[in-house]
Design a protein around this motif. Sequence first.
Motif, short mmCIF file in Angstrom:
data_model
loop_
_atom_site.label_atom_id
_atom_site.label_comp_id
_atom_site.label_asym_id
_atom_site.label_seq_id
_atom_site.Cartn_x
_atom_site.Cartn_y
_atom_site.Cartn_z
N ALA A 1 0.84 -1.20 0.00
CA ALA A 1 0.00 0.00 0.00
C ALA A 1 0.87 1.25 0.00
CB ALA A 1 -0.93 -0.01 1.22
N LEU A 2 1.98 1.22 0.73
CA LEU A 2 2.89 2.37 0.76
C LEU A 2 3.51 2.62 -0.61
CD1 LEU A 2 4.26 4.46 2.60
CD2 LEU A 2 6.08 2.80 2.97
N ARG A 3 3.90 1.55 -1.31
CA ARG A 3 4.47 1.71 -2.65
C ARG A 3 3.45 2.29 -3.63
NH1 ARG A 3 7.12 -3.94 -2.98
NH2 ARG A 3 5.02 -4.35 -3.67
N VAL A 4 2.20 1.80 -3.58
CA VAL A 4 1.16 2.27 -4.49
C VAL A 4 0.84 3.74 -4.20
CG1 VAL A 4 -1.28 2.01 -5.11
CG2 VAL A 4 0.18 0.00 -4.91
N SER A 5 0.74 4.09 -2.92
CA SER A 5 0.42 5.49 -2.60
C SER A 5 1.58 6.41 -2.96
CB SER A 5 0.04 5.63 -1.12
OG SER A 5 1.14 5.24 -0.31
N ALA A 6 2.82 5.97 -2.79
CA ALA A 6 3.97 6.80 -3.18
C ALA A 6 4.00 7.00 -4.69
CB ALA A 6 5.27 6.15 -2.70
N ALA A 7 3.68 5.95 -5.43
CA ALA A 7 3.63 6.08 -6.89
C ALA A 7 2.52 7.03 -7.31
CB ALA A 7 3.43 4.71 -7.54
N GLY A 8 1.38 6.98 -6.64
CA GLY A 8 0.28 7.90 -6.95
C GLY A 8 0.64 9.34 -6.67
N VAL A 9 1.27 9.59 -5.53
CA VAL A 9 1.69 10.95 -5.19
C VAL A 9 2.70 11.47 -6.21
CG1 VAL A 9 2.97 12.32 -3.48
CG2 VAL A 9 1.17 10.77 -2.74
N ALA A 10 3.64 10.62 -6.61
CA ALA A 10 4.64 11.02 -7.61
C ALA A 10 3.97 11.34 -8.94
CB ALA A 10 5.68 9.93 -7.78
N ALA A 11 2.96 10.55 -9.34
CA ALA A 11 2.26 10.81 -10.60
C ALA A 11 1.49 12.12 -10.54
CB ALA A 11 1.32 9.65 -10.91
N VAL A 12 0.83 12.38 -9.42
CA VAL A 12 0.08 13.64 -9.27
C VAL A 12 1.04 14.84 -9.33
CG1 VAL A 12 -1.27 15.03 -7.64
CG2 VAL A 12 -1.87 12.64 -8.06
N LEU A 13 2.19 14.73 -8.67
CA LEU A 13 3.16 15.81 -8.72
C LEU A 13 3.70 16.03 -10.13
CD1 LEU A 13 5.24 15.30 -5.45
CD2 LEU A 13 3.78 17.22 -6.02
N ALA A 14 3.96 14.94 -10.84
CA ALA A 14 4.48 15.06 -12.21
C ALA A 14 3.47 15.73 -13.12
CB ALA A 14 4.86 13.68 -12.74
N VAL A 15 2.20 15.36 -12.99
CA VAL A 15 1.15 15.96 -13.82
C VAL A 15 1.00 17.44 -13.47
CG1 VAL A 15 -1.34 15.96 -14.26
CG2 VAL A 15 -0.07 13.82 -14.27
N THR A 16 1.02 17.77 -12.18
CA THR A 16 0.88 19.17 -11.76
C THR A 16 2.02 20.02 -12.29
OG1 THR A 16 -0.22 18.40 -9.75
CG2 THR A 16 0.60 20.66 -9.76
N VAL A 17 3.23 19.54 -12.13
CA VAL A 17 4.39 20.29 -12.62
C VAL A 17 4.33 20.41 -14.14
CG1 VAL A 17 6.90 20.18 -12.88
CG2 VAL A 17 5.86 19.76 -10.66
N GLY A 18 3.92 19.35 -14.83
CA GLY A 18 3.82 19.39 -16.28
C GLY A 18 2.79 20.39 -16.76
N ILE A 19 1.64 20.46 -16.09
CA ILE A 19 0.59 21.39 -16.49
C ILE A 19 1.05 22.83 -16.29
CG2 ILE A 19 -1.70 22.27 -15.86
CD1 ILE A 19 -2.53 19.35 -15.43
N PHE A 20 1.65 23.12 -15.15
CA PHE A 20 2.06 24.50 -14.89
C PHE A 20 3.29 24.91 -15.68
CE2 PHE A 20 -0.53 23.88 -11.03
CZ PHE A 20 -1.40 24.95 -11.22
N SER A 21 4.12 23.96 -16.08
CA SER A 21 5.28 24.33 -16.88
C SER A 21 4.89 24.57 -18.34
CB SER A 21 6.35 23.25 -16.80
OG SER A 21 5.90 22.07 -17.43
N LEU A 22 3.76 23.99 -18.79
CA LEU A 22 3.30 24.21 -20.16
C LEU A 22 2.47 25.47 -20.30
CD1 LEU A 22 2.31 20.58 -21.18
CD2 LEU A 22 4.36 21.85 -21.79
N LYS A 23 2.25 26.16 -19.22
CA LYS A 23 1.48 27.41 -19.27
C LYS A 23 2.21 28.40 -20.16
CE LYS A 23 -0.33 31.04 -16.35
NZ LYS A 23 -0.36 31.59 -15.01
#
Length: 166
Positions: free
Chosen positions: A83-105
Motif C-alpha cells: 500500500a505504501l508503494r502504491v500510494s507513493a507512486a500515486g503521489v509522484a504521478a500527481v506531482l508530475a502531472v501538476t508540474v507538467g501542467i504548470f510548466s506548459l502554461k
Amino acid sequence: MKNNATVDADKRLETLLAGTPLEPSGDFAHRVYEACLNEMIDAKLAQMPVEPSSDFSARVMAEISSGNNVVAFPQRFPAFRRALRVSAAGVAAVLAVTVGIFSLKPQAVSLNEQVASVLSSDPELARLASADDDFTLSELVAASELLTALNDNSSQTADFFAYYEN
C-alpha cells in the motif's frame, strides 16, 4: 705475440666502475618485492592448494530450493509495504502531472520582446537589423540561420571567402 702482463683485478674493477658507476633502476625495490611475494604465494599454494569441492553446486542448489533461506530484511508487513508503494507512486504521478501542467502554461511574451531578446543574444544579427529597418521577422530568422551556419563552419567559410577574394 701474446701479452703476458699481469692484471690487478681489483684495480681494473675500480677503473671500470669509475667510468660507469652502477645505479639501481627506479623500480628495483618493486621488482624484488614482487618476486619475493610471488615466491611466498607459490609456497603457500603448494602447502594448501585451492580446489573446489565436487558437490559445491549441488549444495548451493539444495540450499536455495529448501525454502529455509532467511532474507536480510524480512517483510513483516507485506500488505502495508504494498500500500505504501502504491500510494507513493500515486503521489509522484500527481506531482508530475501538476508540474507538467504548470510548466506548459504559455508565457505572456510579446513578439517585440521575442525579437529584442534574439537581437540582444546575437550581435551580428543586431548590426544587420540596425542597418536596414525594413526587415521582417522571417528575414531576420533566415539571416540568423545563415549566420549560424557560417559560424558553425568557420574554417570552410574562411576558405570560401579567401578563394573568391583572390
